[in-house]
Design an enzyme around this catalytic site. Structure first.
Site, mmCIF file in Angstrom:
data_model
loop_
_atom_site.group_PDB
_atom_site.id
_atom_site.type_symbol
_atom_site.label_atom_id
_atom_site.label_comp_id
_atom_site.label_asym_id
_atom_site.label_seq_id
_atom_site.Cartn_x
_atom_site.Cartn_y
_atom_site.Cartn_z
ATOM 1 N N HIS A 2 -2.558 -1.007 -3.421
ATOM 2 C CA HIS A 2 -3.706 -0.109 -3.287
ATOM 3 C C HIS A 2 -3.506 1.131 -4.158
ATOM 4 O O HIS A 2 -2.682 1.988 -3.866
ATOM 5 C CB HIS A 2 -3.873 0.321 -1.827
ATOM 6 C CG HIS A 2 -4.188 -0.816 -0.905
ATOM 7 N ND1 HIS A 2 -3.830 -0.822 0.430
ATOM 8 C CD2 HIS A 2 -4.837 -1.996 -1.111
ATOM 9 C CE1 HIS A 2 -4.245 -1.939 0.992
ATOM 10 N NE2 HIS A 2 -4.858 -2.671 0.074
ATOM 11 N N MET A 10 -0.003 1.300 5.156
ATOM 12 C CA MET A 10 -0.751 1.706 6.337
ATOM 13 C C MET A 10 -1.892 0.721 6.579
ATOM 14 O O MET A 10 -2.514 0.233 5.647
ATOM 15 C CB MET A 10 -1.323 3.115 6.126
ATOM 16 C CG MET A 10 -2.133 3.658 7.277
ATOM 17 S SD MET A 10 -1.105 4.151 8.659
ATOM 18 C CE MET A 10 -2.368 4.870 9.739
ATOM 19 N N SER A 17 0.850 -1.191 0.000
ATOM 20 C CA SER A 17 0.000 0.000 0.000
ATOM 21 C C SER A 17 0.886 1.241 0.000
ATOM 22 O O SER A 17 1.703 1.405 -0.908
ATOM 23 C CB SER A 17 -0.953 -0.018 1.201
ATOM 24 O OG SER A 17 -1.896 1.034 1.113
ATOM 25 N N THR A 18 0.782 2.097 1.010
ATOM 26 C CA THR A 18 1.520 3.358 1.045
ATOM 27 C C THR A 18 3.015 3.122 0.862
ATOM 28 O O THR A 18 3.630 2.369 1.600
ATOM 29 C CB THR A 18 1.290 4.079 2.382
ATOM 30 O OG1 THR A 18 -0.095 4.075 2.693
ATOM 31 C CG2 THR A 18 1.805 5.498 2.322
ATOM 32 N N ASP A 78 -4.518 -4.490 6.167
ATOM 33 C CA ASP A 78 -4.960 -5.320 5.059
ATOM 34 C C ASP A 78 -3.850 -6.302 4.690
ATOM 35 O O ASP A 78 -2.710 -5.910 4.453
ATOM 36 C CB ASP A 78 -5.307 -4.451 3.850
ATOM 37 C CG ASP A 78 -5.941 -5.245 2.720
ATOM 38 O OD1 ASP A 78 -6.560 -6.286 3.001
ATOM 39 O OD2 ASP A 78 -5.808 -4.817 1.547
#
Length: 365
Positions: free
Chosen positions: A212, A305, A186-187, A308
């Site tokens: 993401h 972050m 993600s991030t 998930d």
């Protein structure tokens, strides 16, 4: 005792409507404070001189100076976590990829108005992106304590992978000659994934990735990686085979799952609700790997972050898969790997520059 402070955000966008909408969305979250708004980078620069925000949301196309130019100047002079905010325009997705290369932490779409479900999902994505950015390690940034989040309301209920497919049976699957690798990020994941994939040989095991990102941008992301890597990289389409030497990137706004067909694997790309606050969801991909591949799979969880993927990686481990997590020192945000490690389901914790080698070794076992 010092009261915890909120994440202070500066909104930079030439549209007054967008500024007002973003301010309303962010201000409604008790962990976030809108420090101010700016109609273009020159106004933003003046506001930064007055008070430094924790995060900036930045439009791409603005008068007097475009967002990418401002981002590059900001990263070279005074690095601050930046979330790029864009309209859903496929032609502009290449520009957003440039923004991530220039140091932006994340990309979000401007809030969707008019449909309650869309607006609610936009709010989740926007606020989560800002919170992730506030925790991010930005290149060249002077290190300081991350904002302490205010917790004055119950967390919103999150759907699990149950919303898309049933849990694994718990029976370890027989080993076959081919292994597949599943990666969740993600991030900070876009540039981290580039480093991993660039290190792979052309005959690497088949790989499926959930990163993401909003819809439309995943295709540009895959195309960019395809020009840099020896492996073939493409945005996943429903029914695509998971093949040696091929990397499939889950399309934004759709869940991607692995299905077994005899001794081979393919992906199923479907609509569905947010799972673990995301679509695509790493938990959904990992659960599908646990169900369909078992010990033939390797699970890798990287910078991001939230949580998930942690539950899904645990399911993969239980089904016999080998599991890897990125270490804290090289993660832009150590949320997702940290949650998986806390569950005790990670075999190896390695720095970013060792992930490619480690997952190839795991796949060869």
């Amino acid at each position: 005792m010092t009261a915890p402070r909120k994440i202070r955000v500066l909104i930079v966008d030439d549209s007054a409507t967008v500024r007002q909408t973003l301010a309303a969305v962010l201000s409604a979250d008790p962990e976030i404070e809108v420090l101010g708004v700016a109609s273009d980078p020159y106004v933003a620069a003046q506001r930064i001189r007055d008070e430094i925000p924790d995060v900036i949301t930045l439009d791409v196309e603005m008068p007097r100076m475009d967002g990418i130019t401002f981002l590059r100047k900001l990263m070279s002079q005074h690095p601050i976590p930046v979330v790029m905010c864009s309209s859903l325009i496929e032609a502009g997705s290449e520009t957003l990829i440039q923004a991530l290369e220039a140091g932006a932490v994340d990309v979000i779409l401007k809030p969707k108005m008019g449909v309650a479900e869309h607006l609610a999902e936009s709010r989740i994505r926007i606020c989560d992106a800002v919170k992730g950015a506030a925790r991010a390690r930005v290149r060249g940034r002077r290190e300081g304590p991350a904002p302490t989040f205010v917790r004055n309301r119950e967390p919103e209920k999150k759907l699990t992978a149950d919303a898309m497919l049933a849990p694994p049976s718990g029976r370890a699957m027989a080993r076959t000659t081919e292994s597949i690798i599943c990666i969740g990020a993600s991030t900070g994941g876009t540039e981290s994934l580039r480093e991993v994939l660039e290190s792979l040989p052309a005959d690497a095991p088949g790989i499926v990735i959930v990163q993401h990102m909003p819809e439309k941008f995943t295709a540009s992301f895959a195309n960019r990686l395809n020009t840099l890597c020896e492996v073939d990289v493409k945005e996943a389409a429903d029914g695509d085979a998971v093949l040696r030497g091929r990397v499939l990137i889950a399309p934004g706004n759709l869940h991607t799952m692995i299905e077994r067909s005899g001794a081979n694997y393919r992906v199923s790309v479907k609509e569905g609700p947010l799972v673990s606050r995301h679509r695509p969801s790493v938990d959904v991909l990992f659960r599908s790997a646990a169900r369909s591949a078992g010990s033939n799979a390797v699970g890798v969880i990287m910078t991001g972050m939230g949580d998930d993927g942690a539950r899904g990686l645990e399911e993969m481990k239980t089904a016999g898969a080998r599991t890897i997590a990125q270490d804290e020192a090289t993660s832009v945000v150590f949320g997702m790997p940290k949650e998986a490690i806390a569950r005790g389901c990670v075999d190896r914790i390695v720095p970013l520059n060792h992930i490619a080698q480690e997952m190839l070794r795991a796949a060869a076992r």
